[in-house]
Design a protein around this motif. Structure first.
Motif, short mmCIF file in Angstrom:
data_model
loop_
_atom_site.label_atom_id
_atom_site.label_comp_id
_atom_site.label_asym_id
_atom_site.label_seq_id
_atom_site.Cartn_x
_atom_site.Cartn_y
_atom_site.Cartn_z
N GLU A 5 10.76 34.89 -88.73
CA GLU A 5 11.31 35.23 -87.30
C GLU A 5 10.08 36.01 -86.73
O GLU A 5 9.94 37.20 -87.10
CB GLU A 5 12.52 35.82 -87.53
CG GLU A 5 13.65 34.93 -88.09
CD GLU A 5 15.09 35.68 -87.94
OE1 GLU A 5 15.20 36.43 -86.85
OE2 GLU A 5 15.99 35.27 -88.78
N GLU A 25 12.17 25.59 -98.92
CA GLU A 25 13.19 25.06 -98.01
C GLU A 25 14.09 26.25 -98.08
O GLU A 25 14.58 26.91 -99.11
CB GLU A 25 14.26 23.75 -98.83
CG GLU A 25 15.18 23.21 -98.07
CD GLU A 25 15.73 22.02 -98.45
OE1 GLU A 25 14.80 21.13 -98.66
OE2 GLU A 25 16.81 21.70 -98.37
N ASN A 71 9.78 22.65 -91.50
CA ASN A 71 9.65 24.14 -91.65
C ASN A 71 8.28 24.41 -92.01
O ASN A 71 7.85 25.17 -93.04
CB ASN A 71 10.46 24.50 -93.25
CG ASN A 71 11.00 25.59 -93.34
OD1 ASN A 71 11.10 26.45 -92.41
ND2 ASN A 71 11.08 26.12 -94.72
N ARG A 72 7.38 24.16 -91.00
CA ARG A 72 5.90 24.34 -91.10
C ARG A 72 5.76 25.62 -89.75
O ARG A 72 5.97 25.03 -88.74
CB ARG A 72 5.16 23.24 -90.88
CG ARG A 72 3.82 23.37 -91.26
CD ARG A 72 3.01 21.89 -91.11
NE ARG A 72 3.44 21.38 -92.21
CZ ARG A 72 3.47 19.98 -92.40
NH1 ARG A 72 2.83 19.26 -91.12
NH2 ARG A 72 3.69 19.09 -93.19
N PHE A 73 4.96 26.71 -90.11
CA PHE A 73 4.62 27.49 -89.17
C PHE A 73 3.18 27.76 -88.91
O PHE A 73 2.43 27.46 -89.90
CB PHE A 73 5.21 29.03 -89.52
CG PHE A 73 6.74 28.98 -89.64
CD1 PHE A 73 7.57 29.38 -88.48
CD2 PHE A 73 7.40 28.54 -90.68
CE1 PHE A 73 9.02 29.45 -88.78
CE2 PHE A 73 8.45 28.61 -91.01
CZ PHE A 73 9.46 29.16 -90.05
N THR A 77 8.16 23.27 -86.89
CA THR A 77 9.00 24.06 -87.66
C THR A 77 10.28 23.47 -87.92
O THR A 77 11.03 23.72 -88.70
CB THR A 77 9.04 25.37 -86.68
OG1 THR A 77 7.74 26.18 -86.61
CG2 THR A 77 9.99 26.43 -87.60
N ASP A 78 10.80 22.98 -86.82
CA ASP A 78 12.23 22.17 -86.89
C ASP A 78 12.12 21.26 -87.91
O ASP A 78 13.16 21.01 -88.68
CB ASP A 78 12.72 21.89 -85.51
CG ASP A 78 12.80 22.94 -84.52
OD1 ASP A 78 13.03 24.00 -84.87
OD2 ASP A 78 12.78 22.67 -83.28
N GLN A 89 3.54 25.58 -94.52
CA GLN A 89 4.74 25.15 -95.10
C GLN A 89 5.46 25.94 -95.89
O GLN A 89 5.06 26.34 -97.00
CB GLN A 89 4.77 23.84 -95.57
CG GLN A 89 6.31 22.93 -95.83
CD GLN A 89 6.09 21.60 -96.13
OE1 GLN A 89 4.93 21.17 -96.28
NE2 GLN A 89 7.20 20.71 -96.19
N GLN A 96 13.79 29.11 -96.38
CA GLN A 96 13.16 30.18 -95.96
C GLN A 96 12.77 29.96 -94.65
O GLN A 96 12.26 29.00 -94.06
CB GLN A 96 11.99 30.51 -96.92
CG GLN A 96 12.64 30.97 -98.08
CD GLN A 96 11.38 31.33 -98.98
OE1 GLN A 96 10.31 30.97 -98.83
NE2 GLN A 96 12.09 32.46 -100.05
N LYS A 97 12.57 31.09 -93.73
CA LYS A 97 11.66 30.96 -92.49
C LYS A 97 11.34 32.29 -92.06
O LYS A 97 11.62 33.35 -92.49
CB LYS A 97 12.93 30.20 -91.31
CG LYS A 97 14.08 31.41 -91.05
CD LYS A 97 14.84 30.74 -89.93
CE LYS A 97 15.86 31.78 -89.51
NZ LYS A 97 16.78 31.17 -88.38
#
Length: 96
Positions: free
Chosen positions: A91, A86, A25-27, A21-22, A83, A88-89
């Motif tokens: 929570e 860029e 940007n992959r969850f 993730t860091d 992924q 976006q994330k």
């Protein structure tokens, strides 16, 4: 056919996914075994309101565990690494 709510089972929160993730940007998610990449992408975009760039999946086989005198096998499960674009994330613990 699986509905959007049934595709994603739970977020995959491990040390390895935190590093992914860091850096990328992959969850990570644990998903339904029969879900394909298109269904996973649509479910993440609909439930979290983000833009998905790509989806990578793998099936982790079950392990043989000792249970008392006998042995038993845990079930296999499917992981998906999503992924995001860029900036976006997601929570997972918002409001906790």
């Amino acid at each position: 056919m699986a509905t959007l709510e049934n595709v994603l089972k739970k977020p995959l929160i491990t040390e390895k996914t935190s590093v992914a993730t860091d850096n990328y940007n992959r969850f990570g998610f644990v998903v339904d075994l029969k879900a394909n990449k298109h269904q996973i992408k649509n479910a993440v975009e609909a439930l979290y309101d983000v833009k998905v760039l790509n989806v990578k999946t793998n099936i982790t086989p079950g392990k043989i565990k000792r249970a008392g005198k006998g042995v038993k096998k845990t079930s296999k499960f499917k992981k998906a690494f999503v992924q995001l674009a860029e900036g976006q994330k997601i929570e997972f613990f918002k409001g906790v």
